[in-house]
Enzyme design. Structure first.
Site, PDB file in Angstrom:
ATOM      1  N   SER A 128       2.803  27.061 -23.248  1.00 23.09           N
ATOM      2  CA  SER A 128       1.629  26.271 -22.562  1.00 23.09           C
ATOM      3  C   SER A 128       2.499  25.114 -21.793  1.00 23.09           C
ATOM      4  O   SER A 128       3.406  24.870 -22.490  1.00 23.09           O
ATOM      5  CB  SER A 128       0.780  25.933 -23.509  1.00 23.09           C
ATOM      6  OG  SER A 128      -0.086  24.814 -22.782  1.00 23.09           O
ATOM      7  N   TYR A 141      -1.580  22.312 -31.789  1.00 20.91           N
ATOM      8  CA  TYR A 141      -1.411  23.410 -30.895  1.00 20.91           C
ATOM      9  C   TYR A 141      -0.363  23.083 -29.986  1.00 20.91           C
ATOM     10  O   TYR A 141       0.614  23.899 -29.575  1.00 20.91           O
ATOM     11  CB  TYR A 141      -2.729  23.388 -30.014  1.00 20.91           C
ATOM     12  CG  TYR A 141      -2.709  24.080 -28.757  1.00 20.91           C
ATOM     13  CD1 TYR A 141      -2.915  25.750 -29.015  1.00 20.91           C
ATOM     14  CD2 TYR A 141      -2.318  23.803 -27.298  1.00 20.91           C
ATOM     15  CE1 TYR A 141      -3.150  26.605 -27.649  1.00 20.91           C
ATOM     16  CE2 TYR A 141      -2.154  24.658 -26.422  1.00 20.91           C
ATOM     17  CZ  TYR A 141      -2.819  26.051 -26.664  1.00 20.91           C
ATOM     18  OH  TYR A 141      -2.726  26.939 -25.672  1.00 20.91           O
ATOM     19  N   LYS A 145       3.256  25.540 -29.184  1.00 19.09           N
ATOM     20  CA  LYS A 145       3.538  25.755 -27.766  1.00 19.09           C
ATOM     21  C   LYS A 145       5.273  25.362 -27.412  1.00 19.09           C
ATOM     22  O   LYS A 145       5.948  25.921 -26.699  1.00 19.09           O
ATOM     23  CB  LYS A 145       2.801  25.342 -26.628  1.00 19.09           C
ATOM     24  CG  LYS A 145       1.277  25.959 -26.917  1.00 19.09           C
ATOM     25  CD  LYS A 145       1.177  27.446 -26.865  1.00 19.09           C
ATOM     26  CE  LYS A 145       0.057  28.016 -26.820  1.00 19.09           C
ATOM     27  NZ  LYS A 145       0.034  29.571 -26.890  1.00 19.09           N
TER      28      LYS A 145
END
Length: 250
Positions: A128, A141, A145
């Protein structure tokens, strides 16, 4: 006909990617804790698997390998919990890391053992733009990534020349996870900050995976492919909102 394993292919980017490969004549295995929500595709077989459980992942990969060579593995499963750093709980953080980062490492390792014996294969993953830019309310998160990009480079260095490794880093994608976390007003605000003026469709990310798995990308390894409508090309990124805690699954 290739054999393709995709984790988290019951919805969103994973589901679109499974349909893209199956539509091209490939045999696809979906490793997901949930059954696909859409009508079943006979070319896509669901194996109920929690990617955070390495023994379950290894069992699923062995099951596929027993039927023949494994050509492509896409580690896509991911979850997020929208919350500020002061709201973050240990349980939430560990689950996000277990699924998003260790889930990639466990699946890639199990698949790599098979591919090394074959002397061929492609390992891909969903990273991401959150991993390389500052985005509030997604600390755990974001860290996972960034870790996927590091894994991509390391696996490529260790497993070349037989196995190619790459990751796709999408920006905003209109997936069920995105629709769960954001209100229509928030989606409009994101679109206004993306030069392309919109979210990507899951099918556009699926097309990138299909390319990376093809012979046309035969010299591409250890790289991150960013698909974000130029969101991160400038000095600003589409960040907004408050730290409301919402859990979603990719």
């Amino acid at each position: 006909m290739r054999t393709v394993i995709i984790s988290g292919a019951s919805s969103g980017i994973g589901w679109a990617t499974a349909q893209r490969f199956a539509g091209g004549g490939d045999r696809v295995y979906n490793l997901d804790v949930r059954a696909p929500a859409d009508p079943p595709n006979p070319a896509v077989r669901w194996i109920e698997t929690d990617v955070a459980d390495w023994s379950a992942v290894r069992s699923a990969v062995t099951q596929v390998a027993d039927a023949g060579p494994i050509d492509v593995v896409i580690a896509n499963a991911g979850i997020s919990v929208r919350h500020g750093v002061l709201e973050l709980t240990e349980a939430d953080a560990r689950r996000v890391i277990d699924v998003n980062l260790l889930g990639v490492l466990g699946l890639w390792q199990a698949a790599a053992e098979v591919m090394v014996r074959q002397r061929a294969g492609v390992l891909l993953a969903t990273a991401s733009v959150n991993g390389t830019r500052g985005y509030p309310f997604y600390a755990d998160y974001n860290a996972t990534k960034a870790g996927i990009v590091a894994l991509c480079r390391t696996f490529a260095l260790e497993l070349s020349p037989w196995i190619r490794v790459a990751c796709v880093s999408p920006g905003a994608v209109l997936t069920p996870m995105q629709l769960t976390e954001y209100t229509p007003a928030m989606l409009d605000e994101v679109n206004a900050k993306i030069p392309a003026g919109r979210h990507a469709a899951p099918e556009e990310i699926a097309a990138a995976f299909h390319y990376l798995a093809s012979t046309e990308a035969s010299f591409l390894t250890g790289q991150e492919l960013v698909i974000d409508g130029a969101e991160t090309a400038g000095a600003t990124t589409a960040v907004f909102g408050t730290g409301t805690t919402i859990e979603a699954v990719a």
